[in-house]
Design an enzyme around this catalytic site. Structure first.
Site, PDB file in Angstrom:
ATOM      1  N   GLY A   1      45.634   1.109  14.414  1.00  0.00           N
ATOM      2  CA  GLY A   1      46.702   0.115  14.282  1.00  0.00           C
ATOM      3  C   GLY A   1      47.738   0.558  13.264  1.00  0.00           C
ATOM      4  O   GLY A   1      48.954   0.428  13.478  1.00  0.00           O
TER       5      GLY A   1
ATOM      6  N   GLY B   1      40.825  -1.174   7.830  1.00  0.00           N
ATOM      7  CA  GLY B   1      39.484  -1.140   7.228  1.00  0.00           C
ATOM      8  C   GLY B   1      39.378   0.041   6.282  1.00  0.00           C
ATOM      9  O   GLY B   1      39.912   1.108   6.563  1.00  0.00           O
TER      10      GLY B   1
ATOM     11  N   ARG C   1      44.238  -5.765   6.656  1.00  0.00           N
ATOM     12  CA  ARG C   1      44.555  -5.587   8.079  1.00  0.00           C
ATOM     13  C   ARG C   1      45.833  -6.373   8.382  1.00  0.00           C
ATOM     14  O   ARG C   1      45.879  -7.590   8.201  1.00  0.00           O
ATOM     15  CB  ARG C   1      43.409  -6.099   8.946  1.00  0.00           C
ATOM     16  CG  ARG C   1      42.147  -5.236   8.857  1.00  0.00           C
ATOM     17  CD  ARG C   1      41.241  -5.502  10.045  1.00  0.00           C
ATOM     18  NE  ARG C   1      39.979  -4.787   9.931  1.00  0.00           N
ATOM     19  CZ  ARG C   1      39.785  -3.543  10.332  1.00  0.00           C
ATOM     20  NH1 ARG C   1      40.785  -2.855  10.854  1.00  0.00           N
ATOM     21  NH2 ARG C   1      38.610  -2.973  10.204  1.00  0.00           N
TER      22      ARG C   1
ATOM     23  N   THR D   1      39.453   6.814   9.353  1.00  0.00           N
ATOM     24  CA  THR D   1      38.573   5.828   9.997  1.00  0.00           C
ATOM     25  C   THR D   1      37.152   6.360  10.132  1.00  0.00           C
ATOM     26  O   THR D   1      36.950   7.543  10.436  1.00  0.00           O
ATOM     27  CB  THR D   1      39.054   5.370  11.403  1.00  0.00           C
ATOM     28  OG1 THR D   1      37.976   4.685  12.053  1.00  0.00           O
ATOM     29  CG2 THR D   1      39.464   6.494  12.316  1.00  0.00           C
TER      30      THR D   1
ATOM     31  N   ARG E   1      30.775   1.684   5.435  1.00  0.00           N
ATOM     32  CA  ARG E   1      32.079   2.062   4.895  1.00  0.00           C
ATOM     33  C   ARG E   1      32.036   2.199   3.379  1.00  0.00           C
ATOM     34  O   ARG E   1      33.064   2.452   2.744  1.00  0.00           O
ATOM     35  CB  ARG E   1      33.131   1.009   5.281  1.00  0.00           C
ATOM     36  CG  ARG E   1      33.352   0.900   6.764  1.00  0.00           C
ATOM     37  CD  ARG E   1      34.770   0.533   7.127  1.00  0.00           C
ATOM     38  NE  ARG E   1      35.327  -0.596   6.418  1.00  0.00           N
ATOM     39  CZ  ARG E   1      35.741  -1.733   7.004  1.00  0.00           C
ATOM     40  NH1 ARG E   1      35.618  -1.872   8.306  1.00  0.00           N
ATOM     41  NH2 ARG E   1      36.281  -2.690   6.303  1.00  0.00           N
TER      42      ARG E   1
ATOM     43  N   ASP F   1      35.396   5.549  12.443  1.00  0.00           N
ATOM     44  CA  ASP F   1      35.118   5.581  13.881  1.00  0.00           C
ATOM     45  C   ASP F   1      35.434   6.931  14.540  1.00  0.00           C
ATOM     46  O   ASP F   1      35.015   7.176  15.667  1.00  0.00           O
ATOM     47  CB  ASP F   1      35.919   4.490  14.601  1.00  0.00           C
ATOM     48  CG  ASP F   1      35.530   3.086  14.148  1.00  0.00           C
ATOM     49  OD1 ASP F   1      34.365   2.899  13.775  1.00  0.00           O
ATOM     50  OD2 ASP F   1      36.394   2.196  14.152  1.00  0.00           O
TER      51      ASP F   1
HETATM   52  O1  F6P Z   1      37.653   0.400  12.146  1.00  0.00           O
HETATM   53  C1  F6P Z   1      36.591   0.543  11.279  1.00  0.00           C
HETATM   54  C2  F6P Z   1      35.568  -0.539  11.465  1.00  0.00           C
HETATM   55  O2  F6P Z   1      34.608  -0.403  10.454  1.00  0.00           O
HETATM   56  C3  F6P Z   1      34.907  -0.617  12.827  1.00  0.00           C
HETATM   57  O3  F6P Z   1      33.892   0.344  13.027  1.00  0.00           O
HETATM   58  C4  F6P Z   1      34.382  -2.022  12.824  1.00  0.00           C
HETATM   59  O4  F6P Z   1      34.164  -2.466  14.129  1.00  0.00           O
HETATM   60  C5  F6P Z   1      35.493  -2.765  12.135  1.00  0.00           C
HETATM   61  O5  F6P Z   1      36.163  -1.814  11.325  1.00  0.00           O
HETATM   62  C6  F6P Z   1      35.060  -3.909  11.274  1.00  0.00           C
HETATM   63  O6  F6P Z   1      36.203  -4.558  10.797  1.00  0.00           O
HETATM   64  P1  F6P Z   1      36.264  -5.555   9.574  1.00  0.00           P
HETATM   65  O7  F6P Z   1      36.035  -4.784   8.318  1.00  0.00           O
HETATM   66  O8  F6P Z   1      37.629  -6.130   9.615  1.00  0.00           O
HETATM   67  O9  F6P Z   1      35.174  -6.547   9.774  1.00  0.00           O
END
Ligand code: F6P
Length: 359
Positions: A113, A10, A74, A134, A285, A136
């Protein structure tokens, strides 16, 4: 000298700022005599040999630019050892690309990951330097990841905006904050935004305690309440179930778009109060990196360049005791940094009356 670079998983606001830090420092150290190869869309570019030879000018003017100039995707670690649909061995393909390009090393900007795959490539003999990305802030081995503070700003801003409308209408509002496994972002944004109730995956909640906290606010004459709820918030009841049992339970029950909607429905049912849900989602993000992240990214990037200069490989650049440092990739891979329910921040938040749904 050739250095490969990729951004994986992400995205976040400060990827470009970090790559800029690495690149600017490398170009200066080697008097421009270094070629940076940017792999497109993360490990995918390394697997399939999709890359761009970057120019120094590519790294100019990107300090404040969100996203990533080389793209990301991803590529689940779990599937790295599984051949692609054409039978291609991905790990061997990555090694081939690395060798064919005669790279000195590979710089990986990624989260959990991506760090696992970086470690796998280290074990396969590649020279790796990784950087902790991240929103997170859940990477083991670093006190801080880049992207986190920018996301805290966006999520806090969302709660701030909700505050005024919640106050006008006297409603209960749930703001769902990103974080499936770890509640750091929700905890920080919740406190910064003045949320009354914060629910995170690390502290399973009791719905009756949540409802009691809302009723107590009503008794105190408060017209509204705000809940900051992590995507992965879970009830005490559900936390006791195995993954399989939980899946089964969800399959047989009402399907909600996300955890906040499920919680909202329960609160309405048990308290009779009107509930509204806001999900800022990927806005968290997006946008530009905040000043904190710009500084952090610049420092992490410059430090990564020193590791390359000194040929110190197999490490993730990190923040340790407030300073930029390095942690062996082998120690980072596969571990998650979660919020300790007994940590000082939670104790202090409880002291001012924030409810975490547990007591
Ligand atoms: O790992 C970062 C993150 O934004 C998490 O907080 C969230 O749960 C996830 O990615 C969302 O993933 P995607 O962008 O694949 O929907």
């Amino acid at each position: 000298m050739k250095v490969g670079m990729l951004t994986s998983g992400g995205d976040c606001q400060s990827l470009n700022a970090t790559m800029r830090g690495v690149a600017k420092a490398l170009y200066r150290m080697y008097d421009q005599d270094v070629e940076i190869i940017g792999f497109e869309d993360g490990y995918k570019g390394l697997i399939y040999g999709d890359y761009r030879v970057m120019k120094p000018s590519d790294f100019s003017g990107i300090l404040t630019e969100g996203g990533t100039i080389i793209g990301t995707s991803r590529q689940p670690f779990k599937q790295m050892r599984t051949p692609d649909k054409n039978g291609l061995d991905k790990v061997e393909a990555m090694k081939r690309t690395y060798k064919k390009l005669k790279l000195e090393c590979l710089v990986v900007l990624g989260g959990n990951g991506s760090q696992k795959t970086a470690n796998l490539l280290r074990e396969e003999g590649l020279n790796i330097v990784s950087l902790p990305k991240t929103i997170d802030n859940d990477l083991w081995g670093t006190e801080m990841t880049f992207g986190f503070q920018s996301a805290v700003n966006v999520a806090t801003n969302a709660i701030d905006c909700i505050h005024t409308t919640a106050a006008s209408h006297g409603r209960v509002f749930i703001v769902e904050v990103m974080g499936h496994k770890v509640g750091s972002l929700t905890l920080h944004a919740g406190i910064a935004g003045g949320a009354d109730i914060i629910l995170i995956p690390e502290i399973p909640y009791d719905i009756n305690i949540v409802v009691d906290a809302l009723k107590e606010r009503n008794r105190m004459g408060k017209r509204f309440s705000i809940l900051a709820v992590a995507e992965g918030a879970i009830s005490k009841e559900d936390a006791k179930l195995s993954k399989k049992e939980l899946k089964e339970k969800k399959k047989n029950g009402v399907v909600y778009p996300s955890v906040a909607y499920e919680l909202g429905a329960k609160i309405e049912e048990l308290s009779g109060q009107e509930v509204r849900v806001t999900v800022p989602g990927h806005m968290q993000r997006g946008g530009e990196p905040c000043p904190y992240d710009r500084v952090l990214s610049t420092r992490l990037g410059a430090y990564a360049a020193t590791l390359i200069r000194d040929k110190i490989y197999g490490y993730m650049v990190c923040v340790k005791n407030g300073e930029i440092d390095k942690t062996p990739l082998g120690e980072v891979a596969g571990k998650l940094k979660t919020v300790d329910p007994e940590c000082a921040m939670i104790k202090e938040a409880k002291l001012i009356g924030i409810c975490f749904g547990d007591e």
